[in-house]
Design an enzyme around this catalytic site. Structure first.
Site, short mmCIF file in Angstrom:
data_model
loop_
_atom_site.label_atom_id
_atom_site.label_comp_id
_atom_site.label_asym_id
_atom_site.label_seq_id
_atom_site.Cartn_x
_atom_site.Cartn_y
_atom_site.Cartn_z
N SER A 70 33.51 47.14 35.89
CA SER A 70 33.37 46.94 34.29
C SER A 70 32.24 46.97 33.81
CB SER A 70 34.01 45.32 34.55
OG SER A 70 35.33 45.17 35.24
N1 SAH Z 1 35.76 43.72 37.94
C1 SAH Z 1 35.83 45.12 38.73
C2 SAH Z 1 37.05 46.00 37.82
C3 SAH Z 1 37.74 47.01 38.60
S1 SAH Z 1 38.90 47.84 37.66
C4 SAH Z 1 34.71 45.80 38.90
O1 SAH Z 1 33.71 45.16 38.12
O2 SAH Z 1 34.30 46.51 39.71
C5 SAH Z 1 40.24 46.84 37.83
C6 SAH Z 1 40.58 46.83 39.16
O3 SAH Z 1 42.15 46.30 39.18
C7 SAH Z 1 40.92 48.08 40.13
O4 SAH Z 1 40.10 48.18 41.29
C8 SAH Z 1 42.64 48.23 40.19
O5 SAH Z 1 42.77 48.74 41.31
C9 SAH Z 1 42.84 46.82 40.17
N2 SAH Z 1 44.16 46.37 39.97
C10 SAH Z 1 45.33 47.05 38.89
N3 SAH Z 1 46.36 46.55 39.05
C11 SAH Z 1 46.49 45.71 40.17
C12 SAH Z 1 47.13 44.58 40.60
N4 SAH Z 1 48.45 44.74 40.29
N5 SAH Z 1 46.82 43.83 41.65
C13 SAH Z 1 45.48 43.65 42.10
N6 SAH Z 1 44.81 44.38 41.74
C14 SAH Z 1 44.86 45.42 40.54
#
Ligand code: SAH
Length: 222
Positions: A70
């Site tokens: 993010s």
């Molecule tokens: N805050 C994280 C953002 C990662 S992007 C960072 O800074 O790295 C969002 C993440 O949500 C991804 O890794 C994706 O795989 C996850 N995601 C999407 N749908 C999801 C679900 N239903 N349950 C758990 N994780 C999920």
């Protein structure tokens, strides 16, 4: 920090990190606790080494599997909004991803529970969080659209992926007074929402900003 890689040099140095934090303050992030944790957290270890020179740009970056770490401003904004009405004991994060948001939130809350649907991302995040010495975190490989019912109720829930609608399960896993920060909408048009549970069946919803997150998807990947 004794580990030279955690400390960083050049484009990953403390000075570069300080500049990012000053920019976040200029953009309206007011909570000094949040800014402090961001100043101390080496974002460069949460991304591929080939991209580490861009770690302190205020932008989302790829982390593989079509996902992104993010944007720092959004991490700060979401963390600040979650904590705005006082300290939180139990917090759920949906979408661990790289673990960066996890590492910013963990020092500011009692216990952090974080779920991720893509196993290899979760495993990498686990290593990094261990490396920077954070202990109050439990990770789970699961579809977080359903929350984490055995650990509920939560004083705060933060989602880093966007469903089309606020999942009812997440609302139901909030404690009374609990706060849910979640991007909602399709790929073109999302709003960052703050849902507060006023009583057993009363909720308020505010819109904080327009945002662009990866979608919340169902099921898991091994
Ligand atoms: N805050 C994280 C953002 C990662 S992007 C960072 O800074 O790295 C969002 C993440 O949500 C991804 O890794 C994706 O795989 C996850 N995601 C999407 N749908 C999801 C679900 N239903 N349950 C758990 N994780 C999920």
């Amino acid at each position: 920090m004794n580990d030279p890689q955690l400390r960083g040099i050049g484009m990953t140095s403390q000075r570069t990190r300080d500049r990012l934090v000053n920019r976040l303050r200029d953009q309206g992030i007011l909570d000094e606790r949040v800014l402090d944790v961001m100043r101390q957290t080496p974002r460069h270890i949460f991304i591929d080494e080939a991209l580490s020179h861009r770690a302190y740009e205020d932008t989302a970056l790829p982390i593989g599997f079509n996902q992104t770490i993010s944007q720092p401003f959004i991490v700060a904004r979401m963390t600040e909004s979650l904590l705005a009405e006082g300290p939180l004991k139990r917090v759920l994060e949906v979408g661990t991803g790289s673990g960066y948001q996890t590492s910013i939130l963990a020092p500011l809350v009692g216990e952090l529970f974080s779920v991720e649907r893509i196993r290899p991302l979760q495993e990498k995040a686990r290593e990094r969080l261990k490396r920077i010495g954070l202990k109050n975190i439990q990770l789970k490989h699961t579809d977080g659209g359903m929350g984490w019912s055995s650990k509920a109720p939560f004083d705060g829930i933060l989602a880093a992926c966007a469903p089309e609608e606020v999942p009812e399960e997440l609302k139901q896993q909030l404690a009374i007074g609990g706060r849910l920060i979640i991007p909602v909408g399709g790929s073109e048009n999302q709003e960052l929402k703050l849902v507060v549970r006023l009583s057993e069946d009363e909720f308020t919803t505010d819109v904080l900003e327009c945002v662009k997150f990866v979608p919340l998807l169902s099921g898991t990947i091994r």
